[in-house]
Design an enzyme around this catalytic site. Sequence first.
Site, PDB file in Angstrom:
ATOM      1  N   LYS A 148      55.453 102.326  29.154  1.00 61.33           N
ATOM      2  CA  LYS A 148      54.533 101.559  28.217  1.00 61.33           C
ATOM      3  C   LYS A 148      55.553 101.187  27.155  1.00 61.33           C
ATOM      4  CE  LYS A 148      50.857 100.042  25.931  1.00 61.33           C
ATOM      5  NZ  LYS A 148      50.469  98.731  26.236  1.00 61.33           N
ATOM      6  N   ASN A 170      61.376  94.215  24.498  1.00 58.03           N
ATOM      7  CA  ASN A 170      60.387  93.564  24.366  1.00 58.03           C
ATOM      8  C   ASN A 170      60.597  92.453  22.993  1.00 58.03           C
ATOM      9  OD1 ASN A 170      58.069  91.932  23.939  1.00 58.03           O
ATOM     10  ND2 ASN A 170      56.529  93.820  24.203  1.00 58.03           N
ATOM     11  N   ASN A 193      57.996  88.002  30.756  1.00 53.95           N
ATOM     12  CA  ASN A 193      56.811  88.551  30.327  1.00 53.95           C
ATOM     13  C   ASN A 193      55.680  87.496  30.579  1.00 53.95           C
ATOM     14  OD1 ASN A 193      55.290  90.233  28.399  1.00 53.95           O
ATOM     15  ND2 ASN A 193      56.829  90.461  27.227  1.00 53.95           N
ATOM     16  N   ILE A 245      46.198  93.960  24.822  1.00 54.78           N
ATOM     17  CA  ILE A 245      46.212  94.968  24.366  1.00 54.78           C
ATOM     18  C   ILE A 245      46.672  95.358  23.187  1.00 54.78           C
ATOM     19  CG2 ILE A 245      46.870  97.575  24.991  1.00 54.78           C
ATOM     20  CD1 ILE A 245      45.181  95.867  27.406  1.00 54.78           C
ATOM     21  N   GLY A 294      49.994  88.546  37.264  1.00 50.68           N
ATOM     22  CA  GLY A 294      49.483  88.425  38.714  1.00 50.68           C
ATOM     23  C   GLY A 294      50.177  87.360  39.300  1.00 50.68           C
ATOM     24  N   ASN A 318      45.604  90.018  29.526  1.00 47.37           N
ATOM     25  CA  ASN A 318      45.355  90.841  28.772  1.00 47.37           C
ATOM     26  C   ASN A 318      45.934  90.702  27.254  1.00 47.37           C
ATOM     27  OD1 ASN A 318      47.854  92.757  27.772  1.00 47.37           O
ATOM     28  ND2 ASN A 318      48.598  91.762  29.871  1.00 47.37           N
ATOM     29  N   SER A 368      56.803  97.639  32.739  1.00 46.76           N
ATOM     30  CA  SER A 368      56.179  98.074  31.381  1.00 46.76           C
ATOM     31  C   SER A 368      54.649  97.633  31.078  1.00 46.76           C
ATOM     32  CB  SER A 368      56.953  97.787  30.237  1.00 46.76           C
ATOM     33  OG  SER A 368      56.207  98.324  29.034  1.00 46.76           O
ATOM     34  N   CYS A 383      57.474  89.907  20.202  1.00 47.32           N
ATOM     35  CA  CYS A 383      56.482  90.378  19.292  1.00 47.32           C
ATOM     36  C   CYS A 383      56.989  89.304  18.184  1.00 47.32           C
ATOM     37  CB  CYS A 383      57.057  91.628  18.758  1.00 47.32           C
ATOM     38  SG  CYS A 383      56.810  92.765  19.987  1.00 47.32           S
TER      39      CYS A 383
END
Lengths: 314, 267
Positions: A54, A136, A201, A80, A226, A78, A30, A139
């Site tokens: 996504k 996910n 995650n 986003i 990564g 990141n 995702s 959050c």
Amino acid sequence: MPRPTINLRVELAPDNEHGLSLRNPVLVASGTFGYGTEYGRLMDVHRLGAIICKGTTVEERDGNLPPRTVETAAGMLNSIGLQNRGIATLLKDYAPKWARWSTPVIVNIAAESLHDYAELAYQVDTTPGIAGIEVNISCPNIDNGSLPFASNPQSAAAATRAVVEATSLPVIVKLSPNVGDIAAIAAAVEEAGADAISLINTVLGMAVDITTRQPTLGAKLGGLSGPAIKPIALRMVWQVAQAVSIPIIGIGGIASPADAIEFLMAGATAVQVGSATFTNPRAALDVLDGLSAWLHAEGIEDVHEIIGAALPPQ
Amino acid sequence: MGLHQTEDNLQQFTATITNHREVAHNLVWVGLRAPAAALREARAGQFVFVRCGDPASFDPYLRRPFSLAAFDVDGESAALLVRVSGRGSRWLTERVEGEQLDMIGPLGNGYRLDERSRHLLAIVGGERQPHLAPLLPLLKSAAARELSVTLLIEAEREAYLPPASLLPPEVEYQTFFREAGDSAIAHIKPLLGWADQVVAAGPDDFLAALKKVAGAVYPRPDIQASVERPMACAVGVCLGCAVENERVGYLRACREGPVFDLWKMVL
């Protein structure tokens, strides 16, 4: 190319009424593959085991203040901020396309309340073209001190239950690495009815711009992904594999066939390729082809023969 | 948005370095030969996304975006104008003739030259070194169409300036140096009435200063501006290269940009 004699098919939701049978164990993660259409000119998406879209929320979200990405050693951060157009737009614009594809699409959902998790699961459940849900749980829970749902067994289980009770589709719960006891959280998620677990995650991190003397990212903190995080991810998959009996999907720094084989041996039934796709759009297919070639060279006829090979004897 | 959406021409290809020369301090011209037609439908302002490191290594991890500084109609030859600003660009400028580069492109929305324009004003700035690359193909086609073209460019000092030899001879080239306390934007007002169309490139603070000065002129000229953003994916999936639009929120420099209508940008 995969040899016909090697069985790569995996089942990620054996106890679910629909099941989640994939022709191979290589998925795309995702947030790194859009809605499955963007990379169509650069690689054959129809060879993937599955696509995870996504992350989507109930309402449209603008996302975080830029800068949103920064490169790090063998990886990237990141933040986003879950920019997306909301579940209704996703289901209207993309689900009809997905319904015609041979590659299953799994919708990743994110919410800040149990009510919203249930709402998302219900909406996805009643739309054709979707093979499963990935939840996910990283959050913040705005009803309970804004700690992430993923941060303790009770709230992780509550989010899982909210989704499972609102859908008949297979439910994969995506765990956060930013916790103390990952195995306890995985066990609670299994107990709450998850069909599978995906992990990890991103790892919470940050960068400082020495020119401005301020955090580089607009949101200050971001998630590291990564190859830099692969050893952390592998360790957590190995620990969780000893704590649960449902299938595990390994994620975190997978960029080569050998990376994927390590995760399978650590106990994952499947893997997700994430930000490596940014660098090499064919990364997931290279992983798949390399896995097939390796199994063939080893004289292994079924990928299940290596799953969990690195786990301690029971 | 989306002036020219071009994902249909997108491909991954290997380009060979055909020439390689330092044209100014810290600034390297990298000539390329691409497979036939790889860049045939490229347009001024578009970019390629280049792997800048050993293909067997994951460090540096991400590709780097570079504007196409030149491309031929046959789609086989092209060039990048690379400012050395970090590990990726340094790796790229250390390659030599004959070496191959892995790239994806052409990407993004380019500049659009209005057929009725007779006078084109281009303005380019940068922190130290101006980012002329995205404008070069546009200035070339404008000169070929016999437009009257003026380019205002600012750099920290003369050594950083792209040489006039990179430009068509018809372009009027006006240079300004920050070390002398001067700026291109300070000289733009009289030209805004002359120009039918304005094109710009630079970092956000430069574009914000341009917007402020040009916004005081009536009528407001059409200004297309190319932004600078680091990119992770360049194909629109990661949403990292966000550029704020006053009406629709965040847009992606890699897809809806990198060239935007300056008046709609929140800077």
